[in-house]
Design a protein around this motif. Sequence first.
Motif, PDB file in Angstrom:
ATOM      1  N   ASP A 359      12.752 -73.270  71.948  1.00 45.74           N
ATOM      2  CA  ASP A 359      13.443 -74.247  73.071  1.00 45.74           C
ATOM      3  C   ASP A 359      12.622 -73.821  74.424  1.00 45.74           C
ATOM      4  OD1 ASP A 359      14.982 -76.093  74.218  1.00 45.74           O
ATOM      5  OD2 ASP A 359      16.558 -74.739  74.835  1.00 45.74           O
ATOM      6  N   VAL A 360      11.272 -74.142  74.383  1.00 47.14           N
ATOM      7  CA  VAL A 360      10.462 -73.956  75.573  1.00 47.14           C
ATOM      8  C   VAL A 360       9.318 -75.069  75.693  1.00 47.14           C
ATOM      9  CG1 VAL A 360      10.659 -71.326  75.644  1.00 47.14           C
ATOM     10  CG2 VAL A 360       8.868 -72.411  74.145  1.00 47.14           C
ATOM     11  N   ASP A 361       8.557 -75.262  76.588  1.00 47.51           N
ATOM     12  CA  ASP A 361       7.830 -76.092  76.855  1.00 47.51           C
ATOM     13  C   ASP A 361       6.417 -75.372  77.110  1.00 47.51           C
ATOM     14  OD1 ASP A 361       9.205 -78.455  76.724  1.00 47.51           O
ATOM     15  OD2 ASP A 361      10.071 -77.667  78.651  1.00 47.51           O
ATOM     16  N   ALA A 362       5.351 -76.002  76.734  1.00 47.44           N
ATOM     17  CA  ALA A 362       3.881 -75.330  76.895  1.00 47.44           C
ATOM     18  C   ALA A 362       2.994 -76.161  77.623  1.00 47.44           C
ATOM     19  CB  ALA A 362       3.477 -75.009  75.522  1.00 47.44           C
ATOM     20  N   ARG A 363       1.772 -75.622  78.125  1.00 42.43           N
ATOM     21  CA  ARG A 363       1.208 -76.449  78.994  1.00 42.43           C
ATOM     22  C   ARG A 363      -0.030 -75.721  79.014  1.00 42.43           C
ATOM     23  NH1 ARG A 363       1.398 -73.580  83.374  1.00 42.43           N
ATOM     24  NH2 ARG A 363       3.088 -72.217  83.751  1.00 42.43           N
ATOM     25  N   PHE A 364      -1.378 -76.586  79.002  1.00 39.85           N
ATOM     26  CA  PHE A 364      -2.535 -75.891  79.283  1.00 39.85           C
ATOM     27  C   PHE A 364      -2.884 -75.160  80.879  1.00 39.85           C
ATOM     28  CE2 PHE A 364      -7.254 -76.267  80.225  1.00 39.85           C
ATOM     29  CZ  PHE A 364      -7.569 -75.451  79.126  1.00 39.85           C
ATOM     30  N   GLY A 365      -3.210 -74.056  80.947  1.00 36.78           N
ATOM     31  CA  GLY A 365      -3.101 -73.420  82.206  1.00 36.78           C
ATOM     32  C   GLY A 365      -5.023 -73.047  82.642  1.00 36.78           C
ATOM     33  N   LYS A 366      -5.006 -72.394  83.723  1.00 35.79           N
ATOM     34  CA  LYS A 366      -6.194 -72.400  84.242  1.00 35.79           C
ATOM     35  C   LYS A 366      -6.720 -70.951  83.992  1.00 35.79           C
ATOM     36  CE  LYS A 366      -5.264 -75.323  88.331  1.00 35.79           C
ATOM     37  NZ  LYS A 366      -5.174 -75.193  89.704  1.00 35.79           N
ATOM     38  N   ARG A 367      -5.945 -69.942  83.639  1.00 36.72           N
ATOM     39  CA  ARG A 367      -6.155 -68.546  83.306  1.00 36.72           C
ATOM     40  C   ARG A 367      -6.303 -68.225  81.869  1.00 36.72           C
ATOM     41  NH1 ARG A 367      -3.567 -63.432  82.703  1.00 36.72           N
ATOM     42  NH2 ARG A 367      -1.789 -64.504  82.822  1.00 36.72           N
ATOM     43  N   LEU A 368      -7.265 -67.683  81.264  1.00 32.80           N
ATOM     44  CA  LEU A 368      -7.615 -67.248  80.136  1.00 32.80           C
ATOM     45  C   LEU A 368      -6.913 -65.773  79.768  1.00 32.80           C
ATOM     46  CD1 LEU A 368      -9.160 -67.271  77.307  1.00 32.80           C
ATOM     47  CD2 LEU A 368     -11.030 -66.399  78.350  1.00 32.80           C
ATOM     48  N   THR A 369      -6.313 -65.716  79.033  1.00 34.26           N
ATOM     49  CA  THR A 369      -5.522 -64.616  78.483  1.00 34.26           C
ATOM     50  C   THR A 369      -6.357 -64.144  77.427  1.00 34.26           C
ATOM     51  OG1 THR A 369      -3.334 -65.362  79.160  1.00 34.26           O
ATOM     52  CG2 THR A 369      -3.442 -63.258  77.750  1.00 34.26           C
ATOM     53  N   LEU A 370      -6.770 -62.830  77.547  1.00 36.59           N
ATOM     54  CA  LEU A 370      -7.684 -62.202  76.285  1.00 36.59           C
ATOM     55  C   LEU A 370      -7.501 -60.708  76.327  1.00 36.59           C
ATOM     56  CD1 LEU A 370     -10.286 -62.718  74.322  1.00 36.59           C
ATOM     57  CD2 LEU A 370     -11.689 -62.166  76.429  1.00 36.59           C
ATOM     58  N   GLY A 371      -7.451 -59.997  75.224  1.00 37.35           N
ATOM     59  CA  GLY A 371      -7.509 -58.692  74.709  1.00 37.35           C
ATOM     60  C   GLY A 371      -6.728 -58.348  73.804  1.00 37.35           C
ATOM     61  N   TYR A 372      -7.011 -56.898  73.229  1.00 35.05           N
ATOM     62  CA  TYR A 372      -6.254 -56.155  72.243  1.00 35.05           C
ATOM     63  C   TYR A 372      -4.873 -55.797  73.009  1.00 35.05           C
ATOM     64  CZ  TYR A 372     -10.197 -56.127  69.296  1.00 35.05           C
ATOM     65  OH  TYR A 372     -11.261 -56.134  68.760  1.00 35.05           O
ATOM     66  N   ARG A 373      -3.730 -55.614  72.214  1.00 32.21           N
ATOM     67  CA  ARG A 373      -2.536 -55.302  72.628  1.00 32.21           C
ATOM     68  C   ARG A 373      -1.953 -54.290  71.685  1.00 32.21           C
ATOM     69  NH1 ARG A 373      -4.405 -57.665  76.483  1.00 32.21           N
ATOM     70  NH2 ARG A 373      -3.918 -59.813  77.200  1.00 32.21           N
ATOM     71  N   GLU A 374      -1.320 -52.977  72.180  1.00 35.82           N
ATOM     72  CA  GLU A 374      -0.796 -52.270  71.295  1.00 35.82           C
ATOM     73  C   GLU A 374       0.885 -52.482  71.250  1.00 35.82           C
ATOM     74  OE1 GLU A 374      -2.057 -50.050  69.429  1.00 35.82           O
ATOM     75  OE2 GLU A 374      -4.198 -50.426  70.300  1.00 35.82           O
ATOM     76  N   ALA A 375       1.356 -53.334  70.474  1.00 34.82           N
ATOM     77  CA  ALA A 375       2.521 -53.733  70.429  1.00 34.82           C
ATOM     78  C   ALA A 375       3.470 -53.183  69.644  1.00 34.82           C
ATOM     79  CB  ALA A 375       2.502 -55.218  70.158  1.00 34.82           C
ATOM     80  N   VAL A 376       4.922 -53.252  69.953  1.00 34.49           N
ATOM     81  CA  VAL A 376       5.899 -52.843  69.231  1.00 34.49           C
ATOM     82  C   VAL A 376       6.868 -53.877  68.939  1.00 34.49           C
ATOM     83  CG1 VAL A 376       7.997 -51.140  69.117  1.00 34.49           C
ATOM     84  CG2 VAL A 376       5.888 -50.586  70.197  1.00 34.49           C
ATOM     85  N   ALA A 377       7.420 -54.196  67.605  1.00 30.51           N
ATOM     86  CA  ALA A 377       8.295 -54.995  67.133  1.00 30.51           C
ATOM     87  C   ALA A 377       9.760 -54.920  67.926  1.00 30.51           C
ATOM     88  CB  ALA A 377       8.471 -55.344  65.750  1.00 30.51           C
TER      89      ALA A 377
END
Length: 459
Positions: A359-377
């Motif tokens: 239940d969200v909306d998405a849009r094309f943006g101006k900023r590139l998001t890039l990189g590795y992430r050390e994530a935890v579920a």
Amino acid sequence: MSTPAVVIAAPASGSGKTTVATGLVGALRAAGDRVAPFKVGPDYIDPGYHALAAGRPGRNLDSVLVGADRIGPLFRHGSDDCDIAVVEGVMGLFDGKIDPGSSEPSAEGSTAQVAAALGAPVVLVVDARGHSQSLAAVLHGFSTYDSAVRIGGVILNRVGSPRHEQVLRQACERVGLPVLGSVPRLAELEVPSRHLGLVPAVEHGRAAIDAVAAMTELAAAHLDLPAIRALARSSVDAVPWDPAAEVGPVTSGPRPVIALAGGVAFTFGYAEHRELLEAAGADVVTFDPLHDELPAGTAGLVLPGGFPEEHAVALASNTALLQQVRQLAADGAPIHAECAGLLYLTRTLDGHPMAGVIDVDARFGKRLTLGYREAVAVSDSVLFDAGTRVTGHEFHRTALDVGAVDGADPAWGWRAWDAGATREGFVAGAAGAVHASYLHTHPAGNPQAVRRFVEAARE
């Protein structure tokens, strides 16, 4: 015996690695070699061009996403029936993962680390524009920087004239490096690009085939193929990666149908994902969300990354599929959506209606998001138990207009560069059957998540 290999690297991005590597693969194949193409890092686009040139899947070697111990086995898996392997590097030769909050350089994930792991020589592609005799000092530095990395030769790219080439060859001779090719500046090829790099080969269609053919001709005319063959070697003694061994024994019984989105809007994926799904007991059927409906008997859905923002109108027009995906989610079937897949599950993408599972909306943006992430579920899901640690990669230029999201919990948590806590992605549905996130993971680095997904589809 490990397949002989060469690693195509460069001092910096933009030197022409993709053109040289793709052309070399095509030229070697045209000369009768069976060529295994690889790409260092998480790139999904270059392997598409490699695959066209080689006539077989392009594969990735990413020590950050799969672990350094899997590089050798994955190399063996992808190359054991071949005569030679061509490995295209990422960024500059020694550029590795940058860790938030660390001031120390890291070789993890670098082309140099992969070359050393394979025991393969590096062929350095040098953008010759602006270089003259001082090239010798640059090559001396690269040759001596890391004793574990062997520079086997140089390819001069974008050479301005015969006199320019002569000076550059003399510079290479001063440091004892053979010139394995010299590509004139006027022969430079242009491949269409957009906000995330080159346009994927699948989208580029006939033009991509023609571009690969031109790269092949360029390499055949200007590279020393016999010398490159003679240089190639590797010292990998690991057992080839085996998807069946990775997922372990599977439950007997009917094989669930897993629908895998493909076509021009969903091009970001790894060859090992399908292999693991099948090894875990699934029948994988690829479909194109631009015009297909779900395959008959679909029990699980995989929506990989890609460029849905470029095809939002066509995706929104396939209303039958959108309704099927909504119903599949309502029925509690497992859905794994990464990046483009996440966007497809939103309410709208740039104002165009999508599946509305999240239940969200998405849009094309101006900023590139890039990189590795050390994530935890953060939440239990069809893929991971809460608390599971995963290394992933973000690569997108879209954003979500996120407010309160009913019926969904965050998928991931990690620390950002400013040490602030980030929550990302969504886990929704009964028993967390829907896992949707911007974070790309490599299935070979998380094989039990694939097994878990197929078992949920079987149930």
